[in-house]
Design an enzyme around this catalytic site. Structure first.
Site: not given
Length: 167
Positions: A98, A121, A129-130, A156
């Site tokens: 962040y 979001n 946002c993850h 991912e």
């Protein structure tokens, strides 16, 4: 007159509600998501809406797509829009803190505000946002739930303890 429609699609992280405003993706919501708008704002059900979004999500979850190209129309404050635009630069398989995102947008002391914007979001997964993690590498906070955040990061190939911010 604004045309708002929605469809619900299955995914490995549960059902996803896709909302189209004038044919452009304006919302992608998970069930039991924090800050989930009222279903009455999703417009009429239309299982044929957003075919390109549905195709890209299917390719993403099949491991065939690492960058989304569909047009987006998220609604939010100017600060939220700035945060969400910066989130789009955190690529597949990477994470950022962040604080790093706050610095990236020129607000280095605004990590908490970035976290709040991140939580609001309206187009999760596609506006990734993850991919934001705590300063200690922990997978803090996620509107869709930590289990989903971890599942998306694992999908991912990212680890929640590694920060790879390439701006």
């Amino acid at each position: 007159m604004i045309d708002v429609r929605h469809t619900v699609v299955g995914s490995p992280v549960g059902p996803l509600t896709l909302v189209a405003t004038d044919g452009v993706l304006s919302g992608l919501y998970m069930d039991r998501q924090m800050y989930l708008p009222a279903a009455s704002t999703f417009g009429e059900p239309d299982p044929s809406c957003l075919p390109d979004v549905r195709a890209e999500l299917a390719a993403y979850f099949a491991g065939e797509l690492t960058a989304f190209t569909v047009p987006l129309a998220p609604r939010g404050t100017p600060f939220q829009q700035t945060c969400w635009t910066a989130l789009l630069e955190v690529r597949f398989g990477e994470t950022a803190t962040y604080g790093e995102l706050a610095a990236r947008i020129g607000r280095p002391t605004a990590a908490r505000a970035v976290g709040m914007a991140n939580g609001r979001n309206p187009i999760s997964i596609i506006i990734p946002c993850h991919r934001l993690i705590g300063s200690d590498g922990s997978p803090t906070g996620y509107g869709g739930g930590i289990e989903r955040k971890l599942a998306l990061l694992a999908h991912e190939g990212a680890t929640s303890t590694t920060t790879l911010l390439l701006f």
